[in-house]
Scaffold this active site. Structure first.
Site, PDB file in Angstrom:
ATOM      1  N   ASP A   1       0.889  -1.164   0.000  1.00  0.00           N
ATOM      2  CA  ASP A   1       0.000   0.000   0.000  1.00  0.00           C
ATOM      3  C   ASP A   1       0.921   1.207   0.000  1.00  0.00           C
ATOM      4  O   ASP A   1       1.570   1.500   0.998  1.00  0.00           O
ATOM      5  CB  ASP A   1      -0.897   0.005   1.239  1.00  0.00           C
ATOM      6  N   HIS A   2       1.007   1.891  -1.133  1.00  0.00           N
ATOM      7  CA  HIS A   2       2.049   2.915  -1.267  1.00  0.00           C
ATOM      8  C   HIS A   2       1.866   4.078  -0.296  1.00  0.00           C
ATOM      9  O   HIS A   2       2.817   4.806  -0.017  1.00  0.00           O
ATOM     10  CB  HIS A   2       2.138   3.425  -2.704  1.00  0.00           C
TER      11      HIS A   2
ATOM     12  N   HIS B   1      -6.192   2.621   1.616  1.00  0.00           N
ATOM     13  CA  HIS B   1      -5.383   3.789   1.977  1.00  0.00           C
ATOM     14  C   HIS B   1      -5.898   4.522   3.215  1.00  0.00           C
ATOM     15  O   HIS B   1      -5.151   4.791   4.158  1.00  0.00           O
ATOM     16  CB  HIS B   1      -5.318   4.770   0.805  1.00  0.00           C
TER      17      HIS B   1
END
Length: 477
Positions: free
Chosen positions: A178-179, A241
């Protein structure tokens, strides 16, 4: 760092060009890659090694945060090989195993293997199963699997996908990327509070009025309409996110935590997150969709008029909700989250609003603003008296770092994957608990049990999202 093989599924894709190749190059320049590494890019297109290396260099010139250096680029590119591969054909995996082994023998490196799945979700199960069946993933060294989102499309599919992965890999070997967890300010939340007594004193249950987390975008759906019209903001942003940002913000850092302790703390947060009861859905959750409007002086179409969007679609491009964490530290302090496309600004930020102890004219609540994106910064809003008017006015004390020298999210996460640090990856319990919280809301959306509020493109979202806070005596910051 141990020598290794990096196997990239989807080597000709957009993510590889925009994020993965630049990340690998910047790690290489900074000496954060193994001394000997074999990077094998897989794709269906018939390319040569030289073709792939040319594509990598082109991607670096366009997307790398630092200029390509003539003195090292050829050595970097020499680490790349291209392998023509069809994920749906079993014989491709047998050929891949031999190719990897031959390359390992040629370079004299152990069979440590990192597999990166930058592929369509429908291929993940097939690839994982065949990696095991063919022996590609059976090594005497370590092995790790990095999986891109989406991790399932609902609770049931996420559990099915996880069960498939667990047949081949242990949980400790699975790195769900999950960036947002790779962004510097998110990773710095712990080091921001713990060593700074002044901020530690502010981070107090009796001082905090509410927490707000915003992830707004100015862009529309672009070329992603076919995916986005089925996913919406709730699947694209909220389940992963935003809930990860909630967890990272809510973790109480009394001391430096180990990766395992961080994982446990995040799971505890999600276990304490109260479900939205059916009778509260229409008041605690706001679903929105952008209409035509104006951004930067340019007219932009409504979501329903975007190319690839189903006619009359009720898909959500905006989501806001009030969250309640029922634990000792956060009980009674609401968390508000929102995300949307075609908003008035591009910003990801965490705002801690503190309680006011006076109603004197002009005095506003103090805020601690942690700007995550696009520019990392920390700001504190205080009340300052203007001697010329004898009135209080809000002022911001801000600190920002030079973003151009900061490693990008994928650099941090790829490095962590190489060294085996899973702190800033999503663990299964977090993913499952996130889906458990989202699923009833998702079901209500699909049954149109939650009103769809429209908002003009270029605005701050639907008016209902502002009313969500106003009824509690707050406003979005």
């Amino acid at each position: 760092m141990e020598d290794m093989t990096f196997v990239l599924f989807g080597a000709t894709g957009d993510l590889a060009k925009r994020k993965i190749y630049p990340a690998l190059y910047n790690l290489y320049v900074e000496g954060k890659m193994p001394e000997s590494i074999s990077v094998i890019g897989l794709g269906r297109t018939e390319l040569t090694n030289e073709d792939l290396q040319a594509q990598v260099e082109e991607a670096l010139n366009e997307f790398s945060r630092r200029d390509v250096q003539s003195e090292n680029i050829q050595e970097f590119l020499s680490k790349f090989r291209y392998f023509i591969f069809d994920a749906m054909k079993e014989e491709s995996y047998d050929r891949l195993r031999k190719y990897i082994e031959d390359r390992e023998s040629e370079l004299g490196i152990p069979d440590n293997r990192l597999f990166y799945l930058s592929v369509a979700p429908r291929l993940v199960e097939m690839i994982t199963t065949q990696l095991d069946k063919s022996g590609v993933s059976r090594t005497n060294g370590w092995r790790r699997l990095i999986v891109e989102k989406p991790f399932g499309s609902d609770l049931e599919s996420a559990r099915e996908l996880n069960a498939c992965l667990k047949q081949v890999f242990d949980e400790e070997e699975i790195y769900r990327i999950d960036h947002y967890l790779g962004k510097p300010m998110v990773q710095n939340l712990e080091s921001l509070i713990r060593p700074n007594p002044i901020l530690k004193a502010l981070w107090d249950h009796d001082q905090i009025a509410n927490v707000q987390i915003t992830a707004s975008e100015t862009v529309g759906v672009g070329s992603r309409a076919s995916y986005y019209d089925k996913a919406g903001a709730i699947k694209d942003m909220v389940q992963n996110h935003l809930l990860q940002l909630v967890m990272m913000t809510a973790v109480h850092h009394e001391k430096k935590l180990s990766p395992k302790q961080t994982e446990e703390k995040k799971r505890e947060i999600m276990e304490s997150l109260q479900p939205v009861e059916p009778e509260n859905l229409s008041t605690h959750v706001i679903r929105g969709q952008y209409e035509e409007g104006e951004l930067s002086g340019e007219a932009v179409p409504a979501y329903r008029d975007e190319s690839g969007v189903t006619e009359g679609s009720n898909n959500d491009t905006f989501f806001a909700a009030k969250l309640c964490i029922d634990n000792e530290y956060w009980r009674g302090i609401p968390f508000y989250i929102r995300t949307g496309k075609r908003m008035n600004e591009k910003s990801t930020r965490i705002v801690i609003e503190f309680k006011k102890d006076t109603d004197d004219a002009g005095i506003v609540s103090n805020l601690l603003v942690i700007q995550v994106n696009p520019d990392e910064s920390i700001s504190l809003r205080v009340n300052m008296k203007d001697n010329s008017t004898d009135q209080f006015e809000p002022q911001y004390i801000s600190f920002s770092d030079n973003s151009s020298t900061q490693p990008e999210a994928y650099e941090r996460l790829l490095y962590d994957g190489m060294v085996g640090n899973s702190t800033y990856f999503a663990h299964w319990h977090e993913v499952e608990l996130s889906w458990e919280w989202v699923q009833p809301i998702l079901d209500a959306f699909e049954q149109d049990e939650v009103p769809l509020h429209f908002y003009p493109a270029g605005s701050k979202g639907p008016s209902a999202s502002h009313e969500l806070l106003e009824k509690d005596g707050f406003e979005w910051n």
